[in-house]
Design a protein around this motif. Structure first.
Motif, short mmCIF file in Angstrom:
data_model
loop_
_atom_site.label_atom_id
_atom_site.label_comp_id
_atom_site.label_asym_id
_atom_site.label_seq_id
_atom_site.Cartn_x
_atom_site.Cartn_y
_atom_site.Cartn_z
N ARG A 1 0.83 -1.21 0.00
CA ARG A 1 0.00 0.00 0.00
C ARG A 1 0.87 1.26 0.00
O ARG A 1 0.56 2.24 -0.68
N LEU B 1 -14.95 4.76 -6.68
CA LEU B 1 -14.25 5.09 -5.44
C LEU B 1 -15.14 5.01 -4.21
O LEU B 1 -14.71 4.57 -3.15
N TRP B 2 -16.36 5.50 -4.34
CA TRP B 2 -17.22 5.60 -3.16
C TRP B 2 -18.09 4.37 -2.97
O TRP B 2 -18.21 3.84 -1.87
N LYS C 1 -17.89 1.43 -4.57
CA LYS C 1 -17.20 0.14 -4.81
C LYS C 1 -18.12 -0.81 -5.61
O LYS C 1 -18.30 -1.98 -5.28
N HIS D 1 -16.74 -5.04 -9.73
CA HIS D 1 -16.11 -6.25 -9.21
C HIS D 1 -15.27 -6.90 -10.31
O HIS D 1 -15.57 -6.76 -11.50
N PRO E 1 -14.65 -6.87 -4.95
CA PRO E 1 -14.82 -5.46 -5.29
C PRO E 1 -13.47 -4.81 -5.59
O PRO E 1 -12.49 -5.05 -4.89
N THR F 1 -10.87 -1.94 -5.45
CA THR F 1 -10.59 -0.84 -4.53
C THR F 1 -9.43 -0.02 -5.08
O THR F 1 -8.33 -0.54 -5.24
N ILE G 1 -6.61 2.76 -4.79
CA ILE G 1 -5.82 3.46 -3.78
C ILE G 1 -5.35 4.81 -4.34
O ILE G 1 -5.33 5.81 -3.66
N HIS H 1 -7.66 7.20 -2.42
CA HIS H 1 -8.76 6.55 -1.69
C HIS H 1 -10.10 7.07 -2.23
O HIS H 1 -10.38 6.95 -3.40
N GLU H 2 -10.91 7.68 -1.37
CA GLU H 2 -12.24 8.11 -1.83
C GLU H 2 -12.28 9.58 -2.22
O GLU H 2 -13.34 10.10 -2.57
N GLY I 1 -4.50 -0.15 -7.39
CA GLY I 1 -5.36 -0.62 -6.30
C GLY I 1 -5.44 -2.13 -6.21
O GLY I 1 -4.64 -2.85 -6.80
N ARG I 2 -6.43 -2.60 -5.46
CA ARG I 2 -6.60 -4.04 -5.19
C ARG I 2 -7.68 -4.63 -6.08
O ARG I 2 -8.71 -4.01 -6.33
#
Length: 365
Positions: free
Chosen positions: A174, A280-281, A283, A286, A292, A294, A296, A317-318, A342-343
């Motif tokens: 991260r 971002l918000w 999610k 998929h 989902p 995500t 970063i 992030h968001e 991101g993930r």
């Protein structure tokens, strides 16, 4: 920043603000314990650079040289201790690395040229970054300049490969995902082959990060400070990087990676906002395994319908924002280039969602 409104009344000179246009850059320094963060900060504090730098620590390593040399001061509850150095720099420990502590420090000690904020080895630098990024918009004295991650050349790969319990993020990955600059330190302790594997892994996590390789954390300060990673000053550099970027190779089945794509055409700003907020918000997207996505860190250059200027899209992030860049599209083809870090990201699904929901029909724009 907007210019202050001048009053016609000559009797009110005190209304003209002093130095409000000069915000102080903040660089966040992160990395695992032992990677060389304290050595880097010591180096910066002792180097002759003609800058008044405040280094703010929120952890002290056991028996570190900094810890031994710090004088405890009764300087108010926000500070545990501070030390003024001969070259005009200041090193201090704060109990709260929030904005209030930093602005109080500037009130007590005057303006700095630069603030370096060290985060603890396991802290999420994204949360700290988001706080400064938001505050810069609210007219704060400081702005976020960049995120620097220090990586141990010998143990970095081991940290990145560490398996975490389900649902937990690998902190080392991260930190790299959020970084604008990765300093690979202690390169003299590893063979070239191991170093190359570490480089490749760092690149596959974050395809935009700049990598510096060092020994004993000795760096050229001009490569660490004034990165302008969160404003449009690095727009030409970003445009060039996005054009050169290729899709990321998946590395050792790790969950954090970089994906990038480009799509021609103009975008509706409203629909772009919906896409980014859903990503971002909410999610809402998929991957093929049903996990989902995500994000970063998000960066891109987009073409908004009816706008002559290129627009930079940035997200952490968001949080995200759209800013006009100095660059005009002119005769260049209007191509949206986006990078997601991101993930559980899936390039094909992201690109399909983006194309189907966002790209407006070009109407001669």
């Amino acid at each position: 920043m907007d210019e202050p409104v001048q009053q016609d009344d000559d009797d009110c000179p005190e209304l003209v603000p002093i130095e409000t246009d000069k915000q102080i850059p903040v660089t966040i320094i992160t990395g695992y314990l032992g990677a060389g963060k304290t050595t880097l900060l010591n180096f910066i504090l002792s180097e002759q650079h003609n800058k008044r730098i405040a280094v703010i620590l929120n952890e002290f390593g056991e028996g570190s040289a900094l810890e031994k040399s710090l004088a405890v001061s009764q300087a108010g509850e926000l500070y545990e201790e501070w030390l003024e150095l001969r070259n005009g720099c200041l090193c201090c420990s704060v109990k709260d690395n929030g904005l209030k502590a930093i602005e109080n420090l500037m009130e007590k000690k005057g303006k700095f040229d630069y603030i370096l904020l060290e985060t603890t080895g396991l802290a999420d630098p994204g949360a700290v970054a988001a706080m400064f990024w938001v505050d810069a918009e609210l007219g704060s004295d400081v702005y976020l300049d960049g995120i620097v991650t220090v990586i141990d050349a010998k143990y970095g790969l081991q940290h990145l490969m560490e398996e975490k319990p389900e649902g937990l993020v690998n902190e080392a990955a991260r930190q790299i995902a959020l970084a604008d600059l990765a300093i690979v330190n202690k390169t003299d302790l590893v063979e070239e082959e191991a170093l190359q594997e570490l480089r490749d892994t760092v690149r596959s996590i974050n395809g935009l990060v700049k990598i510096l390789e060092t020994q004993k954390s000795r760096v050229d300060l001009s490569e660490v400070l004034d990165l302008h990673s969160f404003d449009s000053k690095d727009s030409a550099d970003l445009a060039e990087k996005l054009q050169l970027m290729k899709g990321s190779r998946h590395h050792l089945d790790k969950s954090i990676l970089t994906v990038t794509f480009e799509v021609a055409g103009n975008l509706s700003e409203d629909v772009l906002n919906i896409f980014v907020q859903n990503l971002l918000w909410e999610k809402m997207f998929h991957n093929k395994e049903g996990l989902p996505m995500t994000v970063i860190r998000l960066k891109g250059i987009v073409s908004l319908a009816g706008k002559a200027h290129q627009v930079m899209l940035q997200g952490v992030h968001e949080l995200y924002e759209l800013n006009d860049m100095p660059l005009l599209w002119g005769d260049d083809p209007r191509i949206n280039r986006l990078v997601f870090i991101g993930r559980h990201l899936d390039k094909d699904i992201l690109q399909e969602q983006f194309t189907s929901t966002v790209v407006a029909q070009e109407k001669g724009a």
